[in-house]
Design a protein around this motif. Sequence first.
Motif, PDB file in Angstrom:
ATOM      1  N   ARG A 140       0.833  -1.208   0.000  1.00 16.44           N
ATOM      2  CA  ARG A 140       0.000   0.000   0.000  1.00 16.44           C
ATOM      3  C   ARG A 140       0.865   1.254   0.000  1.00 16.44           C
ATOM      4  O   ARG A 140       0.534   2.237  -0.673  1.00 16.44           O
ATOM      5  CB  ARG A 140      -0.944   0.005   1.196  1.00 16.44           C
ATOM      6  CG  ARG A 140      -1.937   1.159   1.168  1.00 16.44           C
ATOM      7  CD  ARG A 140      -3.035   1.003   2.181  1.00 16.44           C
ATOM      8  NE  ARG A 140      -3.907  -0.117   1.886  1.00 16.44           N
ATOM      9  CZ  ARG A 140      -4.874  -0.105   0.957  1.00 16.44           C
ATOM     10  NH1 ARG A 140      -5.045   0.956   0.192  1.00 16.44           N
ATOM     11  NH2 ARG A 140      -5.636  -1.155   0.780  1.00 16.44           N
ATOM     12  N   LEU A 141       1.967   1.230   0.733  1.00 12.11           N
ATOM     13  CA  LEU A 141       2.873   2.372   0.710  1.00 12.11           C
ATOM     14  C   LEU A 141       3.430   2.603  -0.688  1.00 12.11           C
ATOM     15  O   LEU A 141       3.470   3.739  -1.171  1.00 12.11           O
ATOM     16  CB  LEU A 141       4.025   2.145   1.695  1.00 12.11           C
ATOM     17  CG  LEU A 141       3.763   2.452   3.166  1.00 12.11           C
ATOM     18  CD1 LEU A 141       4.902   1.934   4.020  1.00 12.11           C
ATOM     19  CD2 LEU A 141       3.580   3.937   3.376  1.00 12.11           C
ATOM     20  N   MET A 142       3.889   1.525  -1.333  1.00 10.22           N
ATOM     21  CA  MET A 142       4.448   1.665  -2.672  1.00 10.22           C
ATOM     22  C   MET A 142       3.418   2.188  -3.662  1.00 10.22           C
ATOM     23  O   MET A 142       3.733   3.015  -4.523  1.00 10.22           O
ATOM     24  CB  MET A 142       5.010   0.320  -3.149  1.00 10.22           C
ATOM     25  CG  MET A 142       6.275  -0.113  -2.449  1.00 10.22           C
ATOM     26  SD  MET A 142       7.032  -1.594  -3.193  1.00 10.22           S
ATOM     27  CE  MET A 142       5.953  -2.894  -2.573  1.00 10.22           C
ATOM     28  N   VAL A 143       2.185   1.730  -3.532  1.00  8.63           N
ATOM     29  CA  VAL A 143       1.150   2.065  -4.513  1.00  8.63           C
ATOM     30  C   VAL A 143       0.505   3.414  -4.234  1.00  8.63           C
ATOM     31  O   VAL A 143       0.275   4.203  -5.154  1.00  8.63           O
ATOM     32  CB  VAL A 143       0.081   0.954  -4.551  1.00  8.63           C
ATOM     33  CG1 VAL A 143      -1.095   1.358  -5.443  1.00  8.63           C
ATOM     34  CG2 VAL A 143       0.691  -0.345  -5.043  1.00  8.63           C
ATOM     35  N   ASP A 144       0.227   3.700  -2.956  1.00  9.63           N
ATOM     36  CA  ASP A 144      -0.531   4.905  -2.600  1.00  9.63           C
ATOM     37  C   ASP A 144       0.309   6.013  -1.990  1.00  9.63           C
ATOM     38  O   ASP A 144      -0.184   7.125  -1.783  1.00  9.63           O
ATOM     39  CB  ASP A 144      -1.654   4.543  -1.624  1.00  9.63           C
ATOM     40  CG  ASP A 144      -2.719   3.659  -2.264  1.00  9.63           C
ATOM     41  OD1 ASP A 144      -2.845   3.703  -3.507  1.00  9.63           O
ATOM     42  OD2 ASP A 144      -3.403   2.923  -1.529  1.00  9.63           O
ATOM     43  N   GLY A 145       1.567   5.726  -1.667  1.00 13.55           N
ATOM     44  CA  GLY A 145       2.405   6.754  -1.079  1.00 13.55           C
ATOM     45  C   GLY A 145       2.399   6.719   0.432  1.00 13.55           C
ATOM     46  O   GLY A 145       1.799   5.844   1.051  1.00 13.55           O
ATOM     47  N   PRO A 146       3.058   7.690   1.054  1.00 11.97           N
ATOM     48  CA  PRO A 146       3.243   7.671   2.506  1.00 11.97           C
ATOM     49  C   PRO A 146       1.931   7.763   3.277  1.00 11.97           C
ATOM     50  O   PRO A 146       0.975   8.393   2.838  1.00 11.97           O
ATOM     51  CB  PRO A 146       4.136   8.891   2.774  1.00 11.97           C
ATOM     52  CG  PRO A 146       3.961   9.770   1.582  1.00 11.97           C
ATOM     53  CD  PRO A 146       3.702   8.862   0.426  1.00 11.97           C
ATOM     54  N   ILE A 147       1.920   7.120   4.440  1.00 15.06           N
ATOM     55  CA  ILE A 147       0.776   7.166   5.340  1.00 15.06           C
ATOM     56  C   ILE A 147       0.823   8.432   6.183  1.00 15.06           C
ATOM     57  O   ILE A 147      -0.196   9.080   6.413  1.00 15.06           O
ATOM     58  CB  ILE A 147       0.776   5.921   6.262  1.00 15.06           C
ATOM     59  CG1 ILE A 147       0.662   4.641   5.435  1.00 15.06           C
ATOM     60  CG2 ILE A 147      -0.341   6.002   7.295  1.00 15.06           C
ATOM     61  CD1 ILE A 147       0.922   3.373   6.239  1.00 15.06           C
ATOM     62  N   TYR A 148       2.016   8.783   6.636  1.00 16.71           N
ATOM     63  CA  TYR A 148       2.207   9.954   7.490  1.00 16.71           C
ATOM     64  C   TYR A 148       2.495  11.157   6.602  1.00 16.71           C
ATOM     65  O   TYR A 148       3.498  11.194   5.884  1.00 16.71           O
ATOM     66  CB  TYR A 148       3.343   9.700   8.476  1.00 16.71           C
ATOM     67  CG  TYR A 148       3.122   8.458   9.299  1.00 16.71           C
ATOM     68  CD1 TYR A 148       2.162   8.425  10.304  1.00 16.71           C
ATOM     69  CD2 TYR A 148       3.846   7.292   9.047  1.00 16.71           C
ATOM     70  CE1 TYR A 148       1.939   7.274  11.041  1.00 16.71           C
ATOM     71  CE2 TYR A 148       3.628   6.135   9.783  1.00 16.71           C
ATOM     72  CZ  TYR A 148       2.675   6.137  10.775  1.00 16.71           C
ATOM     73  OH  TYR A 148       2.455   4.982  11.498  1.00 16.71           O
ATOM     74  N   LEU A 149       1.608  12.142   6.655  1.00 18.01           N
ATOM     75  CA  LEU A 149       1.624  13.229   5.678  1.00 18.01           C
ATOM     76  C   LEU A 149       1.979  14.580   6.282  1.00 18.01           C
ATOM     77  O   LEU A 149       1.808  15.618   5.625  1.00 18.01           O
ATOM     78  CB  LEU A 149       0.258  13.311   4.976  1.00 18.01           C
ATOM     79  CG  LEU A 149      -0.154  12.055   4.201  1.00 18.01           C
ATOM     80  CD1 LEU A 149      -1.572  12.200   3.669  1.00 18.01           C
ATOM     81  CD2 LEU A 149       0.818  11.783   3.062  1.00 18.01           C
ATOM     82  N   GLU A 150       2.457  14.582   7.509  1.00 15.00           N
ATOM     83  CA  GLU A 150       2.855  15.832   8.144  1.00 15.00           C
ATOM     84  C   GLU A 150       4.358  15.838   8.366  1.00 15.00           C
ATOM     85  O   GLU A 150       4.904  14.908   8.965  1.00 15.00           O
ATOM     86  CB  GLU A 150       2.139  16.010   9.490  1.00 15.00           C
ATOM     87  CG  GLU A 150       0.616  16.109   9.386  1.00 15.00           C
ATOM     88  CD  GLU A 150       0.157  17.341   8.626  1.00 15.00           C
ATOM     89  OE1 GLU A 150       0.881  18.381   8.707  1.00 15.00           O
ATOM     90  OE2 GLU A 150      -0.891  17.278   7.971  1.00 15.00           O
ATOM     91  N   ASN A 151       5.018  16.883   7.869  1.00 13.86           N
ATOM     92  CA  ASN A 151       6.449  17.033   8.075  1.00 13.86           C
ATOM     93  C   ASN A 151       6.797  18.510   7.983  1.00 13.86           C
ATOM     94  O   ASN A 151       6.362  19.190   7.045  1.00 13.86           O
ATOM     95  CB  ASN A 151       7.242  16.224   7.055  1.00 13.86           C
ATOM     96  CG  ASN A 151       8.725  16.224   7.343  1.00 13.86           C
ATOM     97  OD1 ASN A 151       9.429  17.172   7.015  1.00 13.86           O
ATOM     98  ND2 ASN A 151       9.207  15.167   7.977  1.00 13.86           N
ATOM     99  N   GLU A 152       7.559  19.010   8.943  1.00 12.63           N
ATOM    100  CA  GLU A 152       7.841  20.442   8.986  1.00 12.63           C
ATOM    101  C   GLU A 152       8.899  20.869   7.972  1.00 12.63           C
ATOM    102  O   GLU A 152       9.069  22.065   7.724  1.00 12.63           O
ATOM    103  CB  GLU A 152       8.287  20.856  10.387  1.00 12.63           C
ATOM    104  CG  GLU A 152       9.583  20.210  10.852  1.00 12.63           C
ATOM    105  CD  GLU A 152       9.988  20.687  12.231  1.00 12.63           C
ATOM    106  OE1 GLU A 152      10.134  21.911  12.399  1.00 12.63           O
ATOM    107  OE2 GLU A 152      10.140  19.833  13.130  1.00 12.63           O
TER     108      GLU A 152
END
Length: 218
Positions: free
Chosen positions: A100-112
């Motif tokens: 799912r990570l490879m196909v849909d991208g990162p799960i955690y979407l917050e980064n400063e």
Amino acid sequence: MRVEVNPNLYLKEPFSSEIGTLTVSEGTKMIQELGIEVFTFKKLAQQIGSTEAAIYRYFENKHMLLLYLNAWYWAWMEHNLVFANSNIKDPYERLAIAVRLMVDGPIYLENEFLNPKILRKLVINESIKGYLTKSVDVEHESGIFAQVYRFGERISLIIKEINPSYEFPKTLVSTVMESSLLQSFNSLHLPGMTEASHEGKERYQFFHQLVLKAISNA
């Protein structure tokens, strides 16, 4: 959280100053919006209110900036994989999360430091342009693709845990990594080449089935 990437990707740590941070954050947006072919350090300098010379203190050229952003993405993906799988014992469940990570991208979407959503779009549209060059062998020798390797290696180990006799875990993982990005691109720009919509679950279902059948039939 700031991820670590190979220092050969930059001349000076970009997050060590405001100009360097703006170079990376605004450069990500501009490359995604314009494409790497049209993007220039001159345009970036105008956008951040600096000079081209200041930007060249951090990156040798725009190609290296693209490779830096690509490495940063895969390092962030590795963090996602480690955190998401940290308390899960079932290797099939961990593999499903990895796919799912490879196909849909990162799960955690917050980064400063960098916006993972914009970075994901850039990787889909631009990252392959950083690989298909005559300089790739020299760049490989310098270790600047280490983040891609490390992410893929973690997933390969999950596959080997499920089926130790499967002969091609790295090949399978790299195929899904590259093909899932291409299929995301196709769903947006060349929809006649895929049945999967950009927002739907079809791509995940396709690649999950592909991986499970490959390792179970070995």
